[in-house]
Design an enzyme around this catalytic site. Structure first.
Site, PDB file in Angstrom:
ATOM      1  N   HIS A 175       0.817  -1.220   0.000  1.00  0.00           N
ATOM      2  CA  HIS A 175       0.000   0.000   0.000  1.00  0.00           C
ATOM      3  C   HIS A 175       0.848   1.267   0.000  1.00  0.00           C
ATOM      4  O   HIS A 175       0.784   2.088   0.913  1.00  0.00           O
ATOM      5  CB  HIS A 175      -0.957   0.000   1.201  1.00  0.00           C
ATOM      6  CG  HIS A 175      -1.912  -1.151   1.213  1.00  0.00           C
ATOM      7  ND1 HIS A 175      -2.847  -1.323   2.191  1.00  0.00           N
ATOM      8  CD2 HIS A 175      -2.076  -2.184   0.358  1.00  0.00           C
ATOM      9  CE1 HIS A 175      -3.541  -2.413   1.938  1.00  0.00           C
ATOM     10  NE2 HIS A 175      -3.084  -2.962   0.820  1.00  0.00           N
TER      11      HIS A 175
ATOM     12  N   ARG B 183      -7.655   3.622   1.147  1.00  0.00           N
ATOM     13  CA  ARG B 183      -6.814   2.481   1.515  1.00  0.00           C
ATOM     14  C   ARG B 183      -5.550   2.445   0.657  1.00  0.00           C
ATOM     15  O   ARG B 183      -4.439   2.467   1.173  1.00  0.00           O
ATOM     16  CB  ARG B 183      -7.593   1.176   1.364  1.00  0.00           C
ATOM     17  CG  ARG B 183      -6.858  -0.056   1.893  1.00  0.00           C
ATOM     18  CD  ARG B 183      -7.805  -1.238   2.016  1.00  0.00           C
ATOM     19  NE  ARG B 183      -7.122  -2.389   2.578  1.00  0.00           N
ATOM     20  CZ  ARG B 183      -6.610  -3.393   1.858  1.00  0.00           C
ATOM     21  NH1 ARG B 183      -6.721  -3.375   0.540  1.00  0.00           N
ATOM     22  NH2 ARG B 183      -6.021  -4.402   2.451  1.00  0.00           N
TER      23      ARG B 183
ATOM     24  N   GLY C 274      -9.728  -2.545  -2.252  1.00  0.00           N
ATOM     25  CA  GLY C 274     -10.432  -2.864  -1.018  1.00  0.00           C
ATOM     26  C   GLY C 274      -9.651  -3.919  -0.242  1.00  0.00           C
ATOM     27  O   GLY C 274      -8.518  -4.264  -0.577  1.00  0.00           O
TER      28      GLY C 274
ATOM     29  N   GLU D 102     -13.132  -0.411  -5.440  1.00  0.00           N
ATOM     30  CA  GLU D 102     -13.939   0.780  -5.691  1.00  0.00           C
ATOM     31  C   GLU D 102     -13.467   1.611  -6.886  1.00  0.00           C
ATOM     32  O   GLU D 102     -12.275   1.663  -7.201  1.00  0.00           O
ATOM     33  CB  GLU D 102     -13.887   1.709  -4.467  1.00  0.00           C
ATOM     34  CG  GLU D 102     -14.397   1.084  -3.199  1.00  0.00           C
ATOM     35  CD  GLU D 102     -14.254   2.022  -2.018  1.00  0.00           C
ATOM     36  OE1 GLU D 102     -14.605   1.609  -0.912  1.00  0.00           O
ATOM     37  OE2 GLU D 102     -13.783   3.156  -2.188  1.00  0.00           O
TER      38      GLU D 102
ATOM     39  N   TYR E  12     -13.375   9.315   2.140  1.00  0.00           N
ATOM     40  CA  TYR E  12     -13.839   8.135   1.413  1.00  0.00           C
ATOM     41  C   TYR E  12     -13.917   6.874   2.272  1.00  0.00           C
ATOM     42  O   TYR E  12     -14.103   5.784   1.758  1.00  0.00           O
ATOM     43  CB  TYR E  12     -12.991   7.958   0.149  1.00  0.00           C
ATOM     44  CG  TYR E  12     -13.367   9.036  -0.840  1.00  0.00           C
ATOM     45  CD1 TYR E  12     -14.355   8.838  -1.793  1.00  0.00           C
ATOM     46  CD2 TYR E  12     -12.811  10.316  -0.744  1.00  0.00           C
ATOM     47  CE1 TYR E  12     -14.755   9.852  -2.648  1.00  0.00           C
ATOM     48  CE2 TYR E  12     -13.205  11.331  -1.596  1.00  0.00           C
ATOM     49  CZ  TYR E  12     -14.182  11.098  -2.541  1.00  0.00           C
ATOM     50  OH  TYR E  12     -14.597  12.103  -3.376  1.00  0.00           O
TER      51      TYR E  12
END
Length: 393
Positions: free
Chosen positions: A188, A250, A269, A275, A285
């Site tokens: 991430h 995320r 996700g 999304e 968000y």
């Protein structure tokens, strides 16, 4: 030991998180207009035929109109190593970043010759360990004809950062950091860059597997940032003195502006929903409060959600009324119809044919360049991988 390698202790957690894709919600009085993409049954696979070579074809109209489903009509390049960022120069050549080798490539002319113009040795990649860090996004200065500047997002051993460098005489000059201290991790890391029609640079960041960062407005993790070409917070940002444009993300992997200047973003996700979001100034968000859509006051719903097995969304491009989204785990190219602020009718193409799809960009000739990501530590490389496909939309 370097921090990035140190976070290998989180690898077990990362295994759970890697297959995921989503996070957000809305309850600001607006109706719930989120579209849920059905599983593969509604994603009618269309296997495009791939030629041995392709051209971005300057002789074609800049905005051609095609009938029927998208088709792979050629290959721009083969034998690449996890190409991540793609951006076009004013002369039609393309700059491509390789995440793990940290090479900067230039693909030139109708022959699509591939030359290495630089190596960003300060960047640290973890692809051989299954991580997501490395040399990620690239953007071309809106004033490239005069300043010859390129912008890059990459991971070091202690942060993610945005830098700029001058491209001259087929060589990349020294880098100048403009925004440092973006949190990094084994997973991430965000990394997408795009200049908006307002002339400011937008950047996506991830929350590094630490979900609390997404809601923390004192952290740059789990955000979309909006900055000047010198890395300062852009005028008009929602939080004074901050580069943050939106939060509660995320791991945003794709950014695209439509013809009316609206910003769309694709987002991983976790276990349930990936999304597609319409990004608005200062909006939250929802991650980690909500994954997908929900009814929580102050949180903004996504416009489209997918189950994580058929997506894992990465690059995003807008072209002729559609958003085109690359799917990693889903191994397909999604097409989503856009009408104003509404996104609908998601359809998947090339399912399983080319493996993991990382980046999608609209080329100057009105076609799409689509990169595979089978040599990123998570895919199954095939002969010729990784490649850039030429797609007639």
């Amino acid at each position: 030991m370097r921090r990035l390698v140190g976070v290998l202790a989180t690898a077990t957690l990362a295994t759970t998180l890697l297959s995921s894709c989503s996070s957000s919600d809305e309850s600001d009085g607006a109706p719930d207009d989120t579209v849920t993409a059905d599983a593969p049954s509604t994603s009618a696979p269309t296997t495009g035929s791939s030629g041995s070579s392709g051209s971005s074809g300057s002789s074609e109209s800049a905005t051609p109109t095609y009938a029927g489903p998208p088709k792979v009509v050629g290959e721009i390049a083969t034998g690449l190593a996890a190409p991540w960022g793609v951006a076009f120069l004013p002369n039609g050549n393309a700059i491509v970043t390789e995440r793990d080798t940290t090479k900067v490539l230039e693909i030139k002319g109708p022959e699509h010759s591939v030359d290495t113009v630089g190596v960003l040795s300060d960047a640290v990649g973890l692809g051989d360990q299954g991580g997501e860090a490395g040399l990620l996004g690239v953007a071309v200065s809106p004033d490239f004809a005069s300043d010859h500047l390129l912008y890059f997002y990459f991971s070091t051993d202690h942060d993610n950062r945005i830098v700029k460098a001058r491209l001259a005489h087929d060589r990349l000059g020294p880098i100048t950091p403009i925004l440092t201290g973006i949190p990094n991790g084994f997973i991430h890391d965000g990394g997408r860059l795009a200049f908006g029609p307002d002339g400011y640079l937008y950047a996506s960041t991830g929350e590094t597997g630490n979900s609390a960062l997404a809601q923390d407005k004192s952290s740059l993790g789990g955000k979309i940032l909006r900055i000047t070409t010198d890395g300062k917070p852009a005028p008009g940002n929602p939080f004074p003195g901050s580069p943050i444009w939106s939060y509660g993300h995320r791991n945003v992997q794709g950014l695209a502006f439509d013809d009316d200047g609206r910003l769309w973003a694709s987002e991983f996700g976790e276990h349930t929903w990936d999304e597609l979001n319409l990004i608005q100034k200062g909006h939250n968000y929802g991650w980690p409060t909500v994954e997908g859509r929900g009814d929580v006051a102050g949180l903004t719903n996504p416009k489209v959600v997918w189950d994580t097995e058929t997506n894992s969304p990465s690059g995003l491009a807008y072209l002729d009324g559609h958003l085109w989204l690359g799917a990693l785990a889903g191994e397909r190219l999604w097409r989503v119809t856009v009408d104003g602020t509404t996104a609908s009718d998601p359809k998947g193409y090339f399912i399983g044919r080319y493996g993991r799809i990382r980046t999608v960009v609209a080329a100057p000739d009105g076609r799409l360049w689509v990169t595979t990501s089978n040599r990123d530590g998570r895919g199954t490389p095939r002969a010729g991988d990784d490649r850039i496909l030429l797609v007639r939309p």
